[in-house]
Enzyme design. Structure first.
Site, PDB file in Angstrom:
ATOM      1  N   ASP A   6     -38.898  11.498   2.568  1.00 31.92           N
ATOM      2  CA  ASP A   6     -39.199  11.020   3.917  1.00 31.92           C
ATOM      3  C   ASP A   6     -40.530  10.292   3.860  1.00 31.92           C
ATOM      4  O   ASP A   6     -41.589  10.915   3.744  1.00 31.92           O
ATOM      5  CB  ASP A   6     -39.256  12.211   4.876  1.00 31.92           C
ATOM      6  CG  ASP A   6     -39.783  11.834   6.256  1.00 31.92           C
ATOM      7  OD1 ASP A   6     -39.659  10.652   6.639  1.00 31.92           O
ATOM      8  OD2 ASP A   6     -40.332  12.725   6.940  1.00 31.92           O
ATOM      9  N   ASN A  11     -47.893  10.054   5.004  1.00 27.13           N
ATOM     10  CA  ASN A  11     -47.474  10.866   3.861  1.00 27.13           C
ATOM     11  C   ASN A  11     -46.025  10.603   3.487  1.00 27.13           C
ATOM     12  O   ASN A  11     -45.215  10.205   4.330  1.00 27.13           O
ATOM     13  CB  ASN A  11     -47.624  12.370   4.171  1.00 27.13           C
ATOM     14  CG  ASN A  11     -49.068  12.793   4.293  1.00 27.13           C
ATOM     15  OD1 ASN A  11     -49.858  12.612   3.378  1.00 27.13           O
ATOM     16  ND2 ASN A  11     -49.427  13.365   5.435  1.00 27.13           N
ATOM     17  N   GLY A 108     -36.915   2.822  14.019  1.00 25.03           N
ATOM     18  CA  GLY A 108     -37.496   3.393  12.814  1.00 25.03           C
ATOM     19  C   GLY A 108     -36.598   4.458  12.210  1.00 25.03           C
ATOM     20  O   GLY A 108     -35.910   5.194  12.923  1.00 25.03           O
ATOM     21  N   ALA A 109     -36.643   4.562  10.872  1.00 32.69           N
ATOM     22  CA  ALA A 109     -35.796   5.527  10.178  1.00 32.69           C
ATOM     23  C   ALA A 109     -36.073   6.949  10.643  1.00 32.69           C
ATOM     24  O   ALA A 109     -35.152   7.753  10.817  1.00 32.69           O
ATOM     25  CB  ALA A 109     -36.016   5.415   8.667  1.00 32.69           C
ATOM     26  N   ASP A 110     -37.348   7.284  10.838  1.00 36.86           N
ATOM     27  CA  ASP A 110     -37.675   8.651  11.246  1.00 36.86           C
ATOM     28  C   ASP A 110     -37.056   9.001  12.586  1.00 36.86           C
ATOM     29  O   ASP A 110     -36.528  10.107  12.786  1.00 36.86           O
ATOM     30  CB  ASP A 110     -39.196   8.845  11.280  1.00 36.86           C
ATOM     31  CG  ASP A 110     -39.929   7.782  12.086  1.00 36.86           C
ATOM     32  OD1 ASP A 110     -39.332   6.749  12.456  1.00 36.86           O
ATOM     33  OD2 ASP A 110     -41.135   7.981  12.352  1.00 36.86           O
ATOM     34  N   ARG A 111     -37.037   8.045  13.514  1.00 35.18           N
ATOM     35  CA  ARG A 111     -36.500   8.311  14.846  1.00 35.18           C
ATOM     36  C   ARG A 111     -34.976   8.419  14.807  1.00 35.18           C
ATOM     37  O   ARG A 111     -34.391   9.257  15.506  1.00 35.18           O
ATOM     38  CB  ARG A 111     -36.963   7.217  15.806  1.00 35.18           C
ATOM     39  CG  ARG A 111     -38.475   7.111  15.847  1.00 35.18           C
ATOM     40  CD  ARG A 111     -38.979   5.948  16.654  1.00 35.18           C
ATOM     41  NE  ARG A 111     -38.964   6.262  18.074  1.00 35.18           N
ATOM     42  CZ  ARG A 111     -39.386   5.421  19.013  1.00 35.18           C
ATOM     43  NH1 ARG A 111     -39.822   4.210  18.667  1.00 35.18           N
ATOM     44  NH2 ARG A 111     -39.362   5.762  20.282  1.00 35.18           N
ATOM     45  N   ASP A 130     -41.990  13.596  18.258  1.00 31.83           N
ATOM     46  CA  ASP A 130     -42.391  13.645  16.852  1.00 31.83           C
ATOM     47  C   ASP A 130     -43.867  13.294  16.735  1.00 31.83           C
ATOM     48  O   ASP A 130     -44.286  12.177  17.056  1.00 31.83           O
ATOM     49  CB  ASP A 130     -41.541  12.672  16.029  1.00 31.83           C
ATOM     50  CG  ASP A 130     -41.753  12.830  14.524  1.00 31.83           C
ATOM     51  OD1 ASP A 130     -42.692  13.538  14.118  1.00 31.83           O
ATOM     52  OD2 ASP A 130     -40.979  12.241  13.755  1.00 31.83           O
ATOM     53  N   THR A 133     -48.202   9.703  12.681  1.00 32.47           N
ATOM     54  CA  THR A 133     -49.301   8.753  12.859  1.00 32.47           C
ATOM     55  C   THR A 133     -49.292   8.235  14.292  1.00 32.47           C
ATOM     56  O   THR A 133     -50.329   8.110  14.939  1.00 32.47           O
ATOM     57  CB  THR A 133     -49.163   7.596  11.863  1.00 32.47           C
ATOM     58  OG1 THR A 133     -49.072   8.137  10.534  1.00 32.47           O
ATOM     59  CG2 THR A 133     -50.359   6.666  11.947  1.00 32.47           C
TER      60      THR A 133
END
Length: 258
Positions: A6, A11, A108-111, A130, A133
């Protein structure tokens, strides 16, 4: 075993899965210039410490909001594990969800991964918060469709801007204030009150507005590093799920294997 990466703006978190269970995880600072060889030197040593041979890893998936990092992680996968990695959102690892926004490709991939995992674990309409950053607030409907959301500066970004643009304000740590008073009597306390309780008020206000706009009961699921800290000082979260993004990667990899 599945190795999931991830890649966030701050990070990269690697997690080793056996099924849906995380067996180990490691974190390294995000640096798009870090080569596949450099990742390997670091990661193979950590695997050895855990007593895991690289041959045990049969699948690798990357979810990234830093496009430049994908190439070097692909080199890592192919050169050191003999695996062509899955890239979250592409090919066999396509999202598989409706993205009901103006520009679906900009999600975004994280979302997207949070949406997938949250819908798989929690029922009904959801708001996923979430803490990264940036802090994101995402609306997920009862069918698992991504409906849009909010992007706010992360609390550390807010503090960096405050300290970096003033001459005398000191650097302070992000932590809960010592009391519930919002009238500070020294500079450090006043800064912490403004940053911490200001952030809590922002979250509670935005979530209340999102719930009103959704018009149906919506569970609030929090993830990211500071979720646990804030959960101790607000009643707004229905669940705190630290591994939501990683679990989204595991779900995508599982689907791609079928």
């Amino acid at each position: 075993m599945l190795l999931a990466a991830d890649v966030g703006n701050t990070n990269v978190v690697f997690a080793l899965f056996e099924g849906r269970e995380i067996k180990a995880r490691w974190r390294i600072a995000t640096d798009p210039r870090r080569t596949g060889d450099e990742y390997a030197v670091w990661l193979l040593q950590l695997l050895a410490i855990e007593g895991i041979d690289r041959s045990a890893i049969t699948q690798l998936i990357v979810g990234s909001v830093v496009p430049r990092a994908i190439h070097n992680l692909t080199v890592l996968a192919e050169k050191y594990f003999g695996i062509t990695p899955l890239i979250a959102g592409e090919g066999r690892a396509a999202w598989g969800i409706a993205v009901d926004v103006d520009e679906p490709r900009s999600l975004g991939a994280d979302r997207a991964l949070n949406t997938i995992a949250a819908h798989a674990k929690y029922q009904g309409d959801l708001i996923v918060v979430d803490f990264g950053t940036a802090t994101t607030f995402d609306a997920v409907d009862f069918n698992g469709a991504y409906k849009g959301g909010i992007i706010a500066p992360g609390i550390n970004l807010s503090l960096d801007a405050l300290v970096g643009n003033t001459a005398k304000l000191p650097r302070i740590a992000i932590e809960a204030p010592r009391t519930n008073s919002v009238i500070g009597t020294n500079t450090e306390d006043q800064m912490l009150i403004g940053v911490f309780w200001g952030y809590v008020a922002m979250m509670e206000g935005l979530i209340a507005r999102m719930r009103a706009e959704i018009g149906r009961p919506a569970k609030v699921v929090a993830t990211g590093g500071l979720a646990i800290l804030f959960d101790q000082h607000t009643q707004i979260f229905d669940a705190v799920d630290a591994d939501l993004t990683l679990e989204g990667l595991a779900i995508l990899a599982e689907r791609a294997s079928q």
